[in-house]
Motif scaffolding. Structure first.
Motif, mmCIF file in Angstrom:
data_model
loop_
_atom_site.group_PDB
_atom_site.id
_atom_site.type_symbol
_atom_site.label_atom_id
_atom_site.label_comp_id
_atom_site.label_asym_id
_atom_site.label_seq_id
_atom_site.Cartn_x
_atom_site.Cartn_y
_atom_site.Cartn_z
ATOM 1 N N ARG A 7 0.836 -1.202 0.000
ATOM 2 C CA ARG A 7 0.000 0.000 0.000
ATOM 3 C C ARG A 7 0.871 1.252 0.000
ATOM 4 N NH1 ARG A 7 -5.168 -1.174 0.129
ATOM 5 N NH2 ARG A 7 -5.804 -3.114 1.095
ATOM 6 N N GLY A 8 0.507 2.189 -0.856
ATOM 7 C CA GLY A 8 1.184 3.475 -0.894
ATOM 8 C C GLY A 8 0.247 4.537 -0.359
ATOM 9 N N ALA A 9 0.435 5.764 -0.796
ATOM 10 C CA ALA A 9 -0.418 6.877 -0.363
ATOM 11 C C ALA A 9 -1.789 6.828 -1.037
ATOM 12 C CB ALA A 9 0.264 8.208 -0.659
ATOM 13 N N GLN A 10 -1.958 5.984 -2.035
ATOM 14 C CA GLN A 10 -3.196 5.799 -2.804
ATOM 15 C C GLN A 10 -3.640 7.065 -3.533
ATOM 16 O OE1 GLN A 10 -5.941 3.794 -0.087
ATOM 17 N NE2 GLN A 10 -5.013 1.849 -0.671
ATOM 18 N N ARG A 11 -2.675 7.928 -3.865
ATOM 19 C CA ARG A 11 -2.989 9.122 -4.649
ATOM 20 C C ARG A 11 -3.360 8.768 -6.075
ATOM 21 N NH1 ARG A 11 1.900 10.921 -2.752
ATOM 22 N NH2 ARG A 11 1.685 11.916 -0.741
ATOM 23 N N GLY A 12 -2.654 7.787 -6.650
ATOM 24 C CA GLY A 12 -2.924 7.380 -8.027
ATOM 25 C C GLY A 12 -4.374 7.001 -8.235
ATOM 26 N N ALA A 20 0.325 0.061 -8.862
ATOM 27 C CA ALA A 20 0.842 -0.994 -7.995
ATOM 28 C C ALA A 20 2.178 -0.486 -7.465
ATOM 29 C CB ALA A 20 1.024 -2.289 -8.786
ATOM 30 N N ASN A 21 2.258 -0.267 -6.175
ATOM 31 C CA ASN A 21 3.498 0.174 -5.530
ATOM 32 C C ASN A 21 4.316 -1.067 -5.220
ATOM 33 O OD1 ASN A 21 3.140 3.243 -4.785
ATOM 34 N ND2 ASN A 21 1.174 2.238 -4.508
ATOM 35 N N THR A 65 10.192 5.403 -4.762
ATOM 36 C CA THR A 65 9.252 4.311 -5.001
ATOM 37 C C THR A 65 9.254 3.899 -6.471
ATOM 38 O OG1 THR A 65 7.407 5.828 -5.420
ATOM 39 C CG2 THR A 65 7.708 5.083 -3.140
ATOM 40 N N VAL A 66 8.723 2.706 -6.709
ATOM 41 C CA VAL A 66 8.459 2.213 -8.058
ATOM 42 C C VAL A 66 6.971 1.920 -8.105
ATOM 43 C CG1 VAL A 66 8.892 0.398 -9.744
ATOM 44 C CG2 VAL A 66 10.768 1.227 -8.301
ATOM 45 N N GLU A 67 6.260 2.616 -9.002
ATOM 46 C CA GLU A 67 4.818 2.459 -9.131
ATOM 47 C C GLU A 67 4.469 2.161 -10.583
ATOM 48 O OE1 GLU A 67 2.491 5.586 -7.222
ATOM 49 O OE2 GLU A 67 4.366 6.358 -6.382
ATOM 50 N N ARG A 73 -6.575 -0.999 -17.405
ATOM 51 C CA ARG A 73 -7.076 -2.056 -16.525
ATOM 52 C C ARG A 73 -7.843 -1.419 -15.379
ATOM 53 N NH1 ARG A 73 -5.000 -7.208 -17.475
ATOM 54 N NH2 ARG A 73 -6.679 -7.723 -16.036
ATOM 55 N N VAL A 74 -8.982 -1.972 -15.079
ATOM 56 C CA VAL A 74 -9.835 -1.430 -14.023
ATOM 57 C C VAL A 74 -10.048 -2.510 -12.958
ATOM 58 C CG1 VAL A 74 -12.132 -0.486 -13.519
ATOM 59 C CG2 VAL A 74 -11.010 0.064 -15.683
ATOM 60 N N GLY A 75 -10.016 -2.098 -11.718
ATOM 61 C CA GLY A 75 -10.369 -2.995 -10.634
ATOM 62 C C GLY A 75 -9.328 -4.034 -10.250
ATOM 63 N N LEU A 76 -8.077 -3.832 -10.625
ATOM 64 C CA LEU A 76 -7.034 -4.781 -10.231
ATOM 65 C C LEU A 76 -6.785 -4.666 -8.731
ATOM 66 C CD1 LEU A 76 -4.254 -4.465 -12.963
ATOM 67 C CD2 LEU A 76 -5.766 -6.394 -12.558
ATOM 68 N N ASP A 77 -6.687 -5.795 -8.062
ATOM 69 C CA ASP A 77 -6.308 -5.811 -6.658
ATOM 70 C C ASP A 77 -5.082 -6.694 -6.545
ATOM 71 O OD1 ASP A 77 -5.992 -5.829 -3.946
ATOM 72 O OD2 ASP A 77 -7.935 -6.732 -3.500
ATOM 73 N N LEU A 78 -3.925 -6.076 -6.502
ATOM 74 C CA LEU A 78 -2.671 -6.812 -6.510
ATOM 75 C C LEU A 78 -1.950 -6.782 -5.163
ATOM 76 C CD1 LEU A 78 -1.359 -5.558 -9.974
ATOM 77 C CD2 LEU A 78 -2.621 -7.658 -9.476
ATOM 78 N N TYR A 79 -2.564 -6.180 -4.147
ATOM 79 C CA TYR A 79 -1.913 -6.068 -2.846
ATOM 80 C C TYR A 79 -1.459 -7.434 -2.341
ATOM 81 C CZ TYR A 79 -3.641 -1.292 -2.607
ATOM 82 O OH TYR A 79 -3.883 0.031 -2.866
ATOM 83 N N GLY A 80 -0.204 -7.474 -1.917
ATOM 84 C CA GLY A 80 0.347 -8.699 -1.356
ATOM 85 C C GLY A 80 0.892 -9.676 -2.374
#
Length: 124
Positions: A7-12, A20-21, A65-67, A73-80
């Motif tokens: 998780r990053g600052a979620q500004r994007g 994806a951070n 950071t690398v983001e 693409r919409v709705g990707l959940d790649l956390y973890g």
């Protein structure tokens, strides 16, 4: 480069370009700060990506950071998840803009350019 999506600052996400951070381990070779065209590899898929490397000067960031923004693409959940980022081409250096609107205009142009560069390249 490879790493786990954190998780990053979620500004994007708030700006319309969710990224994806990718957590980078010490001594990982990472290109110079800037925007790059390339691919985000996740869940067995190579997705065209606009990649930002640096400290986010627009928001007075200090941590490098690398983001990676998976284009279209919409709705990707790649956390973890463990992902890989392939860098294809340097697009521009980092910059701080006078307004948020100017940043958003540049980001849209960056994504357009990245999409063109990736479309013209051979998929890894």
């Amino acid at each position: 480069m490879e790493g786990v999506v954190v998780r990053g600052a979620q500004r994007g996400r708030d700006l319309g370009f969710p990224t994806a951070n990718v957590e980078t381990l010490p001594h990982t070779a990472i290109p110079a700060d800037g925007v790059y065209a390339g691919w985000l590899h996740a869940q067995g898929e190579a997705m065209p990506a606009a990649i930002s490397v640096g400290t986010n000067p627009q928001f007075d960031g200090t941590e490098r950071t690398v983001e990676a923004y998976a284009i279209d693409r919409v709705g990707l959940d790649l956390y973890g998840l463990h992902v890989a980022v392939d860098f294809l081409s340097f697009v521009r250096g980092q910059a701080k803009f006078d307004t948020l609107e100017a940043l958003l205009e540049q980001m849209a142009e960056d994504v357009k350019r990245c999409k063109e560069l990736v479309a013209a390249a051979e998929k890894p």
